[in-house]
Scaffold this active site. Structure first.
Site, PDB file in Angstrom:
ATOM      1  N   GLU A 179       0.834  -1.216   0.000  1.00 28.14           N
ATOM      2  CA  GLU A 179       0.000   0.000   0.000  1.00 28.14           C
ATOM      3  C   GLU A 179       0.862   1.258   0.000  1.00 28.14           C
ATOM      4  OE1 GLU A 179      -4.148  -1.552   1.931  1.00 28.14           O
ATOM      5  OE2 GLU A 179      -2.911  -0.331   3.201  1.00 28.14           O
ATOM      6  N   GLU A 370      -5.523  -8.193  -1.305  1.00 26.13           N
ATOM      7  CA  GLU A 370      -6.209  -8.062  -0.012  1.00 26.13           C
ATOM      8  C   GLU A 370      -7.663  -7.734  -0.285  1.00 26.13           C
ATOM      9  OE1 GLU A 370      -4.719  -5.409   3.051  1.00 26.13           O
ATOM     10  OE2 GLU A 370      -2.651  -5.855   2.490  1.00 26.13           O
TER      11      GLU A 370
HETATM   12  C1  BGP Z   1      -4.409  -2.771   4.863  1.00 24.14           C
HETATM   13  C2  BGP Z   1      -3.106  -3.371   5.251  1.00 24.14           C
HETATM   14  C3  BGP Z   1      -3.172  -4.620   6.028  1.00 24.14           C
HETATM   15  C4  BGP Z   1      -4.455  -4.915   6.754  1.00 24.14           C
HETATM   16  C5  BGP Z   1      -5.706  -4.365   6.143  1.00 24.14           C
HETATM   17  C6  BGP Z   1      -6.937  -4.338   7.024  1.00 24.14           C
HETATM   18  O1  BGP Z   1      -4.293  -1.393   5.021  1.00 24.14           O
HETATM   19  O2  BGP Z   1      -2.269  -3.600   4.148  1.00 24.14           O
HETATM   20  O3  BGP Z   1      -1.991  -4.720   6.737  1.00 24.14           O
HETATM   21  O4  BGP Z   1      -4.370  -4.894   8.106  1.00 24.14           O
HETATM   22  O5  BGP Z   1      -5.534  -3.091   5.608  1.00 24.14           O
HETATM   23  O6  BGP Z   1      -6.931  -3.204   7.826  1.00 24.14           O
HETATM   24  P1  BGP Z   1      -7.133  -3.255   9.379  1.00 24.14           P
HETATM   25  O7  BGP Z   1      -6.159  -4.226   9.891  1.00 24.14           O
HETATM   26  O8  BGP Z   1      -6.888  -1.872   9.858  1.00 24.14           O
HETATM   27  O9  BGP Z   1      -8.535  -3.684   9.590  1.00 24.14           O
END
Ligand code: BGP
Length: 472
Positions: A179, A370
């Protein structure tokens, strides 16, 4: 019709959110280790509160993660049981170079990942490796101020070289930075940036971004030189920006938001700073300093494919509106959508829209690395989690993804949901915000056995993979 046979199904995680074991195996301290759970987290991850050591008053969830460091065999076996063909994971930089600039890498850290890859191989799971997933050695933050300093490029490439050389037998698919556009929203996590009182934050962020973009191009170069079979992708937090209304002012603001995020991919995939960015950075007086030859490098080494996370679309209004949460930043509340328990919009069609937009823009293979639903899971008296809400979320998103491939012709390499086994949330540091197909018995305060249990979605996803997405 249907997804191509070579389509890769799997799941994704990040070292700092699952491994734990931060003082084992000779590992050094990283930025993500010192991000506490609780109210101070936001200020720390945005670089507004400098906290480079752990203290007694805070809890640091990355210290334990969900103990993947010791339980990886069990976790990968469960992934194998679901039929995974790919596992997206990341390397903890400080396991390999504890302070980021040693002459020789730490063998114990290298062995750990080698064992992880060997375990994947047992189940015919191909690793897709994120070189830096919100990860930066604290030593480099203290010495250089993180990615604001150009010398970070050399440190990063030293890591890349070791990984490409050592793991050539196991890994051919790499992502340079997780990201990358999050540097604008969580600059301490994304680039190890802590801001000084009164400094121009935007300038620092774009300077650091420039260094990461050059490092990414050089990583592509190096990966190809070391093994021509290597394929290197960029990774950004996607989610199209919708105008709040058809008012031209709203449409314009939405376009600006999209450009802010696409800027990074424009550079990584097309190989040059887009004209809109040049103009805007000039106007604001925040143009990054470039070294001679940077522009040529960016042009010469674009990425092979484009990967992204998609959790939600965003909605942008020119005038003040009620806001909704979302992946690391807020936007206007879209009145046509429903929301998760954490207030993130749920928009499966938005994934199809995003896939089309990104593919139209770049015409390179895409990879969804993701996508998932962070939710509270409540095991019943037998310890079973009936997570139909998660199945519904994933089903609708996979449907939308299939439509983008089958009906719109998007070239998509694969899909890795976030995250196969419950882990720590990046945004909030919470354990109770769960994404997994596998439940981890661990509570918010760190108590629990750490035992793994298959949720209902585990069996559902197993079937999805077995039928290449035909049975949803
Ligand atoms: C993205 C990241 C992840 C992951 C996901 C979910 O920003 O790449 O590392 O965690 O989001 O977000 P969160 O964990 O804040 O729910």
């Amino acid at each position: 019709m249907g997804l191509p046979d070579h389509f890769m199904w799997g799941g994704a995680s990040a070292a700092n959110q699952c491994e734990g074991g931060i003082s084992e195996g000779g590992r050094g301290l990283a930025n993500v280790d010192v991000c506490p759970a609780g109210p101070d987290r936001r200020d720390v991850i945005t670089g507004h509160k400098k906290m480079l050591r752990m203290d007694q008053e805070h809890r640091y969830p990355a210290a334990e993660g969900v103990d993947f460091y010791h339980r990886f065999r069990e976790d990968i076996r469960l992934m194998g049981e679901m039929g995974f063909q790919v596992y997206r994971m990341s390397i903890a930089w400080t396991r390999i170079f504890p302070n980021g600039e040693e002459e020789t890498p730490n063998e114990e850290g290298l062995l750990f990942y080698e064992n992880v890859f060997k375990e994947c191989r047992k189940y015919h799971i191909r690793p897709l490796v994120t070189i830096s997933h919100f990860d930066c050695p604290v030593h480099l933050i203290e010495k250089y101020g993180g990615w604001r300093d150009r010398r970070m490029i050399g440190c990063y490439l030293r890591l890349c070289r070791v990984l490409f050389e050592r793991y050539g037998d196991y890994v051919t698919h790499w992502l340079t930075f997780n990201e990358i556009n999050m540097i604008l929203h969580a600059p301490f996590m994304g680039a190890g940036l802590c801001f000084e009182e009164g400094e121009n934050e935007e300038q620092v962020k774009y300077q650091a971004a420039h260094h990461e973009l050059v490092a990414s191009a050089l990583a592509v170069k190096l990966a190809h030189e070391i093994n021509p079979n290597n394929q290197v992708g960029c990774m950004f937090a996607a989610g199209s920006a919708y105008p709040y209304s058809c008012r031209p002012e709203d449409v314009w603001e939405a376009l600006l938001t999209d450009q802010e995020n696409y800027f990074f991919v424009d550079v990584q995939a097309r190989g040059y700073y887009p004209s809109y960015a040049v103009k805007r950075l000039q106007r604001k007086g925040v143009c990054p300093v470039m070294a001679e030859g940077d522009e040529e490098l960016l042009r010469a080494y674009p990425v092979d494919f484009i990967s992204f996370s998609y959790y939600n679309s965003r909605c942008i209004a020119a005038a003040e509106q009620e806001t909704a949460e979302g992946n690391l930043f807020k936007s206007a509340k879209n009145p046509y959508l429903t929301f998760s328990e954490w207030g993130w919009p749920i928009d499966p069609l938005g994934l199809r829209i995003t896939l089309n937009e990104v593919y139209d823009r770049y015409q390179k293979p895409l990879f969804i690395v993701e996508n998932g639903l962070g939710a509270l899971d409540r095991p019943d008296e037998n310890g079973c989690v009936e997570d139909d809400y998660r199945i519904d979320y994933l089903r609708e998103h996979i449907r939308a993804m299939k439509a983008a491939v089958e009906e719109d012709g998007v070239d998509l390499m694969g899909y890795t949901s976030w995250a196969p086994v419950d882990l720590i949330s990046a945004g909030t540091g919470e354990m109770k915000k769960r994404y997994g197909f596998v439940y981890v018995d661990k509570n918010e305060d760190g108590t629990g056995t750490g035992n793994r249990t298959r949720k209902k979605s585990f069996y559902w996803y197993q079937k999805v993979i077995e039928t290449n997405g035909e049975v949803l």
